[in-house]
Write a protein that holds these residues in place. Sequence first.
Motif, PDB file in Angstrom:
ATOM      1  N   LEU A 136     -31.813   0.840  10.212  1.00 44.91           N
ATOM      2  CA  LEU A 136     -33.165   0.798   9.654  1.00 44.91           C
ATOM      3  C   LEU A 136     -33.767  -0.597   9.797  1.00 44.91           C
ATOM      4  O   LEU A 136     -34.978  -0.748   9.973  1.00 44.91           O
ATOM      5  N   ASP A 137     -32.931  -1.609   9.749  1.00 47.31           N
ATOM      6  CA  ASP A 137     -33.390  -2.980   9.936  1.00 47.31           C
ATOM      7  C   ASP A 137     -33.859  -3.194  11.372  1.00 47.31           C
ATOM      8  O   ASP A 137     -34.840  -3.887  11.625  1.00 47.31           O
ATOM      9  N   SER A 153     -31.411  -0.906  -6.562  1.00 46.80           N
ATOM     10  CA  SER A 153     -32.303  -0.234  -5.619  1.00 46.80           C
ATOM     11  C   SER A 153     -33.765  -0.452  -5.997  1.00 46.80           C
ATOM     12  O   SER A 153     -34.598  -0.799  -5.155  1.00 46.80           O
ATOM     13  N   THR A 208     -26.864   0.480   6.411  1.00 46.50           N
ATOM     14  CA  THR A 208     -28.330   0.491   6.525  1.00 46.50           C
ATOM     15  C   THR A 208     -28.874  -0.303   7.713  1.00 46.50           C
ATOM     16  O   THR A 208     -30.093  -0.371   7.889  1.00 46.50           O
ATOM     17  N   GLY A 231     -34.573   1.065   4.011  1.00 49.92           N
ATOM     18  CA  GLY A 231     -33.326   0.334   4.214  1.00 49.92           C
ATOM     19  C   GLY A 231     -32.903  -0.479   3.007  1.00 49.92           C
ATOM     20  O   GLY A 231     -31.732  -0.477   2.625  1.00 49.92           O
ATOM     21  N   PRO A 244     -31.388   1.582  -0.488  1.00 51.31           N
ATOM     22  CA  PRO A 244     -29.945   1.866  -0.545  1.00 51.31           C
ATOM     23  C   PRO A 244     -29.086   0.620  -0.379  1.00 51.31           C
ATOM     24  O   PRO A 244     -28.022   0.505  -1.002  1.00 51.31           O
ATOM     25  N   TYR A 245     -29.556  -0.355   0.442  1.00 49.51           N
ATOM     26  CA  TYR A 245     -28.755  -1.563   0.655  1.00 49.51           C
ATOM     27  C   TYR A 245     -28.602  -2.360  -0.633  1.00 49.51           C
ATOM     28  O   TYR A 245     -27.493  -2.761  -1.010  1.00 49.51           O
TER      29      TYR A 245
END
Length: 337
Positions: free
Chosen positions: A256-257, A135, A253, A208, A211-212
């Motif tokens: 969010l992208d 992260s 995620t 995004g 967490p991704y």
Amino acid sequence: MGSSQKTNVAGFVDGSSARGEVYVIDCLPVYVKELIAGGAAGAFAKTAIAPMERIKIILQTRTEGFHSLGVYQSMKKLLKHESVQGFYKGNGASVLRIIPYAALHFMTYEQYRCWILNNYPALGSGPSIDLLAGSAAGGTAVLFTYPLDLARTKLAYQVADTRGSFRNGLSSFHSQPVYRGIKDVFKGVYKEGGARALYRGVGPTLVGIIPYAGLKFYTYEELKRHVPEEHQKSIIMRLSCGALAGLFGQTITYPLDVVRRQMQVESLQRDNSRYKNTMEGLTTIVRNQGWRQLFAGLSINYMKIVPSVAIGFTAYDMMKSWLRVPPRQKSGSVSAG
């Protein structure tokens, strides 16, 4: 001196065993070799999936004329109006971004992981460390390379009629691209809003990617724990675990992208709407475009993840072999690509 260096590099490329070539390779620190390997793998993978990436951005940003089209029809339409090179519009910015991004992500991940292990031994050395380190590394890499991602998106968003064949009421397309290249994007964006404009949409990007990236490393390492020792070095195993990790992290995620892409191209859209922050972007998209828009382009994103991971792992392993990167210690972590 210069000719000697050239000879050494040539020997490295053709696999000769000259002493000079051995010296040039062996004098490089391991982390430098890993940076080179990761950057090269990222560039190969990005170029291979560039056509799908272009279509994904068009679907995410609701480019005019493509609103109601699926992946296949969008590809046909883009091929008709921009020919094959249209699939690679913005790929230069994408590759320029992915090389330092992949290198930084990999290096900082290793550094953060070591720092956590050394300073917080109570946390152990399991996948939770990969979640934290991944992260932090993802956020670091984004902050350093975001302007290039902005340029890539703006270039990919534009659909120009290079064949002069727009019909059926599509005259609203840009007859000529607003931006002609990466440098033009930087100049135009900076003139429009200064240095701050170069980071438009960085909020949802960080929200995004943190967490991704963490989920990707965490899932990858957790899956590896259940693989028998004799298969730990298998490329197929790494590919399978990496693909599953990428699919899982991306699904969680992805909305969010979508917000990020729409924020990046706001200045190019007719209504000139502005999202003040990530949460407003999410709620506005759901209210005005429907919740399905939060997952627009997700199917093609799935389609590009598997080949991207496959090419990335193959290129990375080849580069590590050429650069003579020593095997990782069992306590270390293998990048998820």
